[in-house]
Design a protein around this motif. Sequence first.
Motif, PDB file in Angstrom:
ATOM      1  N   LEU A 441      -4.176  11.770   0.766  1.00 24.38           N
ATOM      2  CA  LEU A 441      -4.857  11.104  -0.332  1.00 24.38           C
ATOM      3  C   LEU A 441      -5.972  10.216   0.205  1.00 24.38           C
ATOM      4  N   TYR A 442      -7.116  10.254  -0.472  1.00 23.58           N
ATOM      5  CA  TYR A 442      -8.214   9.380  -0.062  1.00 23.58           C
ATOM      6  C   TYR A 442      -7.741   7.926  -0.042  1.00 23.58           C
ATOM      7  N   GLY A 443      -8.132   7.218   0.989  1.00 22.18           N
ATOM      8  CA  GLY A 443      -7.677   5.848   1.201  1.00 22.18           C
ATOM      9  C   GLY A 443      -6.774   5.739   2.408  1.00 22.18           C
ATOM     10  N   ALA A 444      -6.319   6.901   2.891  1.00 13.68           N
ATOM     11  CA  ALA A 444      -5.465   6.903   4.088  1.00 13.68           C
ATOM     12  C   ALA A 444      -6.284   6.509   5.321  1.00 13.68           C
ATOM     13  N   THR A 445      -5.633   5.870   6.247  1.00 13.39           N
ATOM     14  CA  THR A 445      -6.247   5.513   7.529  1.00 13.39           C
ATOM     15  C   THR A 445      -5.636   6.372   8.631  1.00 13.39           C
ATOM     16  N   GLY A 446      -6.264   6.353   9.788  1.00 14.73           N
ATOM     17  CA  GLY A 446      -5.699   7.066  10.926  1.00 14.73           C
ATOM     18  C   GLY A 446      -4.346   6.531  11.322  1.00 14.73           C
ATOM     19  N   HIS A 447      -4.153   5.243  11.102  1.00 18.46           N
ATOM     20  CA  HIS A 447      -2.850   4.635  11.402  1.00 18.46           C
ATOM     21  C   HIS A 447      -1.749   5.239  10.541  1.00 18.46           C
ATOM     22  N   SER A 448      -2.051   5.479   9.260  1.00 18.25           N
ATOM     23  CA  SER A 448      -1.022   6.013   8.362  1.00 18.25           C
ATOM     24  C   SER A 448      -0.722   7.482   8.630  1.00 18.25           C
ATOM     25  N   LEU A 449      -1.640   8.194   9.310  1.00 15.48           N
ATOM     26  CA  LEU A 449      -1.431   9.620   9.577  1.00 15.48           C
ATOM     27  C   LEU A 449      -0.878   9.894  10.977  1.00 15.48           C
ATOM     28  N   ASP A 450      -0.919   8.908  11.857  1.00 12.89           N
ATOM     29  CA  ASP A 450      -0.558   9.118  13.261  1.00 12.89           C
ATOM     30  C   ASP A 450       0.831   9.726  13.441  1.00 12.89           C
ATOM     31  N   VAL A 451       1.773   9.314  12.617  1.00 10.62           N
ATOM     32  CA  VAL A 451       3.158   9.775  12.749  1.00 10.62           C
ATOM     33  C   VAL A 451       3.273  11.288  12.577  1.00 10.62           C
ATOM     34  N   LEU A 452       2.343  11.899  11.852  1.00 12.00           N
ATOM     35  CA  LEU A 452       2.416  13.350  11.653  1.00 12.00           C
ATOM     36  C   LEU A 452       2.352  14.093  12.983  1.00 12.00           C
ATOM     37  N   ALA A 453       1.541  13.603  13.911  1.00 12.53           N
ATOM     38  CA  ALA A 453       1.429  14.255  15.216  1.00 12.53           C
ATOM     39  C   ALA A 453       2.618  13.936  16.115  1.00 12.53           C
ATOM     40  N   ARG A 454       3.188  12.766  15.973  1.00  8.82           N
ATOM     41  CA  ARG A 454       4.279  12.344  16.856  1.00  8.82           C
ATOM     42  C   ARG A 454       5.640  12.848  16.399  1.00  8.82           C
ATOM     43  N   TYR A 455       5.754  13.160  15.115  1.00 12.44           N
ATOM     44  CA  TYR A 455       7.076  13.441  14.549  1.00 12.44           C
ATOM     45  C   TYR A 455       7.862  14.505  15.326  1.00 12.44           C
ATOM     46  N   PRO A 482     -15.797   3.541  13.638  1.00 15.93           N
ATOM     47  CA  PRO A 482     -14.749   2.518  13.538  1.00 15.93           C
ATOM     48  C   PRO A 482     -13.349   3.098  13.351  1.00 15.93           C
ATOM     49  N   HIS A 483     -13.249   4.397  13.125  1.00 14.96           N
ATOM     50  CA  HIS A 483     -11.971   5.023  12.805  1.00 14.96           C
ATOM     51  C   HIS A 483     -11.274   5.515  14.065  1.00 14.96           C
ATOM     52  N   ARG A 484      -9.975   5.676  13.957  1.00 22.89           N
ATOM     53  CA  ARG A 484      -9.175   6.268  15.025  1.00 22.89           C
ATOM     54  C   ARG A 484      -7.838   6.671  14.422  1.00 22.89           C
ATOM     55  N   ILE A 485      -7.079   7.441  15.172  1.00 22.29           N
ATOM     56  CA  ILE A 485      -5.726   7.808  14.760  1.00 22.29           C
ATOM     57  C   ILE A 485      -4.785   7.279  15.827  1.00 22.29           C
ATOM     58  N   ALA A 486      -3.960   6.305  15.463  1.00 23.40           N
ATOM     59  CA  ALA A 486      -3.133   5.652  16.477  1.00 23.40           C
ATOM     60  C   ALA A 486      -2.001   4.881  15.827  1.00 23.40           C
ATOM     61  N   VAL A 487      -0.991   4.564  16.636  1.00 25.14           N
ATOM     62  CA  VAL A 487       0.102   3.713  16.180  1.00 25.14           C
ATOM     63  C   VAL A 487      -0.422   2.319  15.870  1.00 25.14           C
ATOM     64  N   VAL A 488      -1.396   1.871  16.661  1.00 21.31           N
ATOM     65  CA  VAL A 488      -1.985   0.549  16.444  1.00 21.31           C
ATOM     66  C   VAL A 488      -2.654   0.513  15.073  1.00 21.31           C
ATOM     67  N   ALA A 489      -2.407  -0.549  14.322  1.00 17.65           N
ATOM     68  CA  ALA A 489      -2.919  -0.651  12.961  1.00 17.65           C
ATOM     69  C   ALA A 489      -4.440  -0.579  12.926  1.00 17.65           C
TER      70      ALA A 489
END
Length: 592
Positions: A441-455, A482-489
């Motif tokens: 959903l639009y509004g998601a950040t890389g932080h909120s999606l990171d778990v998909l790769a780690r799961y 400014p964006h990234r995908i990471a555990v860090v907020a």
Amino acid sequence: MIINERLKRLRSLMKDRGITAYIVNTADPHQSEYVADYYKSRVWISGFTGSAGTVVITQDEAILWTDGRYFIQAEKELKGSEYKLFKMAIPGFPTYTEWLRDKLNSGDTLGFDGKVFAQSAVESLENEFKEKDIKFIDEYDLVGEIWEDRPNLPKGKVFIHDLKYTGKTGKEKVKEIRDEMKKSNADYFLIGSLDDIAWSYNIRGKDILYSPVVISYALISMDKAYLFIDKEKINDEIEAFLKENGIEVFEYEKVIDFVKTISKESKVYLDKSRINRWLYKAIPSQCKIINGMDITTRLKGMKNSTEIRNQRNAYIKDGVALVKFLYWLDKSVGNIPVTEMSAQEKLLEFRKEQEGFIEPSFGTISAYKENAAMMHYSTSETSNAKIEKEGLYLVDSGGQYFDGTTDITRTVVMGPITEEEKRDFTLTLKGHINLGNARFLYGATGHSLDVLARYPLWQEGIDYKCGTGHGVGYLLNVHEGPHRIAVVANTVVLEKGMIVSIEPGVYKAGSHGIRIENVVVVDEDIKTDSGQFMKFETLSFVPIDLEGVEVSLLSENERIWLNEYHKQVFDKLSPYLNEEEKAWLKEETRSI
């Protein structure tokens, strides 16, 4: 040891200047991730060659802080010196500011070079020591004073990034910047970040290896735009181009004079994390400072349609170079001597054959077997492993092209591998697919999606101590915010046009390292009553080694994704290959 001798000389200077502790960070005056050789003071004083780290030196201790990408490398490179390694973000290890707070007493003096220290870092130190009477001395480059053979400052020439690549003129970009300045009621925008300046004015340079930027400052007001640069780097054509876009050029050192004369009632927008202490102190104290992420960082992070179209083309060319390299590797290992260094050199040869190639986008990671467990390993004459027909070989590389910046990692099965290696390879692939195939959903950040790769990895008790993805520049820095995908907020929303890597991995010291990386661009997907959904469009097209895949661990959807991806790889790249390479690629992209 030479490092210990350098420490001895530095401590002597510290004693003469009354400095209790001295900080050497990894930075230039523009807070660049990668710096010109002239600014590699932390490397010179510590012997640690990783791209990130901070050193603190007192009369009786020397400590290096670095992150999880470099733990193994740092332990090796610090061996024999008196340095101790403190591991960032690991329980039991304080941050360098926490350590200093505990070690320093009221009346002590803390030193650092204000020209390479961000204002935000200084304020963090001030906050750490607000309960103590600690004096700061920020005017000394002590390492520079004892570095006899210090490299010269770079003198690379500037070149224009043409409109056919950028999609917007410098004049248009400056107008966009001013529109954003109005929203903050800013009179001036002071820029220290080199890639932001290069993007804003459509210029590129050769001052930093792998990053086509030029050492400079920029200052933009509502009616003027300035560039402060070593004028030896520009010719009449460049100066005319800048003038045509409303940009006035002055010598690099003049920035301090301009900043000092900003009218006292002005509002100055800047990013304290990208403006050094030296320049910040020059701003008249009566000015109102508006601190925020550089306006240009968000603007350049969202690529326009011209940039995305060109970037797609760059990844096709890069994919062709990678396939030619992987074909060569497959046919050469076991028949001729192949080492990490010779493989990396061969890959560069294939990239140089591609139209518009300029240089690598970072130092290639060419890592065989246990060397790949070091996330940012760099092969050398002393570590250069011979690649045999067994185990895993990891190659992480990229290119700078006039039409884009590339970054891709493949882990190659060279011969027999263990069940553990095959399982780890497949888990990494599952994580990659899980994130790359996501609808969000639009509004998601890389932080909120990171778990998909780690799961998939987490379910087996495995994790990797780094981010999952980083923004990628456009003929600019391979690592871009400014964006990234990471555990860090991270609160930055993933917007349409943002380009980002997806690169989960497994790293087991003394055994193996696995990473599978593609680069994607954020795009709009379906719109429903719940809102606008987003997706990733894959830009990278290079086969994923099927010999590393344990098919029984893949779900049906994952298998379908892999087959469809490989069909695209073959369809997009085969027209540029000879018959032998094409036949090889057909087998490498077969359905499973």
